[in-house]
Design a protein around this motif. Structure first.
Motif, PDB file in Angstrom:
ATOM      1  N   TYR A   9       0.497  -1.462  -0.149  1.00 59.95           N
ATOM      2  CA  TYR A   9       0.038   0.420   0.006  1.00 59.95           C
ATOM      3  C   TYR A   9       0.444   1.238   0.165  1.00 59.95           C
ATOM      4  O   TYR A   9       0.578   1.917  -0.821  1.00 59.95           O
ATOM      5  CB  TYR A   9      -0.342  -0.536   1.367  1.00 59.95           C
ATOM      6  CG  TYR A   9      -2.257   1.225   1.768  1.00 59.95           C
ATOM      7  CD1 TYR A   9      -3.034   1.524   0.715  1.00 59.95           C
ATOM      8  CD2 TYR A   9      -1.608   2.133   2.291  1.00 59.95           C
ATOM      9  CE1 TYR A   9      -3.682   2.669   0.759  1.00 59.95           C
ATOM     10  CE2 TYR A   9      -2.013   3.668   2.783  1.00 59.95           C
ATOM     11  CZ  TYR A   9      -3.147   3.759   1.779  1.00 59.95           C
ATOM     12  OH  TYR A   9      -3.611   5.082   2.469  1.00 59.95           O
ATOM     13  N   PHE A  10       1.662   1.795   1.049  1.00 65.07           N
ATOM     14  CA  PHE A  10       2.332   2.227   0.823  1.00 65.07           C
ATOM     15  C   PHE A  10       3.491   2.745  -0.370  1.00 65.07           C
ATOM     16  O   PHE A  10       3.959   3.245  -1.198  1.00 65.07           O
ATOM     17  CB  PHE A  10       3.658   2.527   2.373  1.00 65.07           C
ATOM     18  CG  PHE A  10       2.883   2.609   3.588  1.00 65.07           C
ATOM     19  CD1 PHE A  10       2.001   3.914   3.303  1.00 65.07           C
ATOM     20  CD2 PHE A  10       2.564   1.714   4.724  1.00 65.07           C
ATOM     21  CE1 PHE A  10       1.406   4.484   5.022  1.00 65.07           C
ATOM     22  CE2 PHE A  10       1.727   2.275   5.557  1.00 65.07           C
ATOM     23  CZ  PHE A  10       1.078   3.462   5.758  1.00 65.07           C
ATOM     24  N   LYS A  14       0.889   4.287  -2.545  1.00 57.73           N
ATOM     25  CA  LYS A  14       0.435   6.100  -1.932  1.00 57.73           C
ATOM     26  C   LYS A  14       1.911   5.947  -2.905  1.00 57.73           C
ATOM     27  O   LYS A  14       2.219   7.480  -2.466  1.00 57.73           O
ATOM     28  CB  LYS A  14       0.944   6.612  -0.406  1.00 57.73           C
ATOM     29  CG  LYS A  14      -0.435   6.039   0.386  1.00 57.73           C
ATOM     30  CD  LYS A  14      -0.994   6.207   1.749  1.00 57.73           C
ATOM     31  CE  LYS A  14      -0.635   7.750   1.937  1.00 57.73           C
ATOM     32  NZ  LYS A  14      -0.826   7.984   3.374  1.00 57.73           N
ATOM     33  N   TYR A  19       9.230   5.563   3.948  1.00 58.59           N
ATOM     34  CA  TYR A  19       7.551   5.419   4.581  1.00 58.59           C
ATOM     35  C   TYR A  19       8.003   4.283   5.961  1.00 58.59           C
ATOM     36  O   TYR A  19       6.950   3.959   6.508  1.00 58.59           O
ATOM     37  CB  TYR A  19       6.141   4.860   3.889  1.00 58.59           C
ATOM     38  CG  TYR A  19       6.580   3.647   3.062  1.00 58.59           C
ATOM     39  CD1 TYR A  19       6.703   2.408   3.797  1.00 58.59           C
ATOM     40  CD2 TYR A  19       7.292   3.705   1.906  1.00 58.59           C
ATOM     41  CE1 TYR A  19       7.518   1.335   2.838  1.00 58.59           C
ATOM     42  CE2 TYR A  19       7.380   2.416   1.312  1.00 58.59           C
ATOM     43  CZ  TYR A  19       7.505   1.374   1.958  1.00 58.59           C
ATOM     44  OH  TYR A  19       8.032   0.375   1.652  1.00 58.59           O
TER      45      TYR A  19
END
Length: 164
Positions: A9-10, A14, A19
């Motif tokens: 996800y990061f 994103k 992160y």
């Protein structure tokens, strides 16, 4: 595992480069939410009777999960469910890696209860019979899998009539 999903996800959704500290905090928060809810949630109807019966029959029971292994072990201990299982295995190792650790020799005596495609794939990898637990899943099982040999489906364990 959640580690892979949150990292994905990061990194890929994103599109972040730095992160790691945010990832660590999300994993801590997620763990606390999971632990709290799994400690307080109701057990699947009749599951404890089923586990007791299998233990009486001297069956070797294992938990193989994508959830965090340390977290699962603690939850099972707090709920006094650990007594039914020889081992509780989870992430960071995946299901196939964890089953490999068990050195199960008699696949004809092995049944894998699960609710996901990864459970089904792990069962097929080792040639285990598979019982899909439908009520606790979001997975829509394809018809070709439903028709395969070694596949069974139940809603939950409430249909069981087990005497002590």
């Amino acid at each position: 595992s959640r580690y892979d999903k949150f990292d994905y996800y990061f990194k890929n959704i994103k599109c972040l480069k730095n992160y790691k500290s945010e990832l660590e905090q999300i994993l801590i928060d997620f763990s606390q939410i999971v632990k709290k809810n799994l400690i307080l949630c109701k057990l699947t109807p009749n599951i404890e009777l089923f586990l007791k019966r299998l233990n009486t029959l001297k069956k070797n029971l294992y938990v193989i999960s994508a959830s965090d292994e340390e977290e699962l072990t603690e939850i099972f201990r707090i709920r006094n469910l650990n007594v039914y299982f020889k081992r509780i295995l989870g992430s960071p190792s995946n299901k196939i890696e964890n089953i490999s650790k068990l050195n199960i020799s008699d696949v004809k005596e092995t049944i894998f209860f699960g609710d996901s495609l990864s459970d089904y794939n792990a069962a097929m990898h080792f040639n285990f019979d598979f019982v899909y637990i439908k009520n606790y899943s979001l997975w829509k099982v394809p018809e070709n899998i439903k028709k395969s040999s070694g596949y069974r489906e139940i809603n939950n364990f409430s249909f069981l009539k087990i005497s002590n």
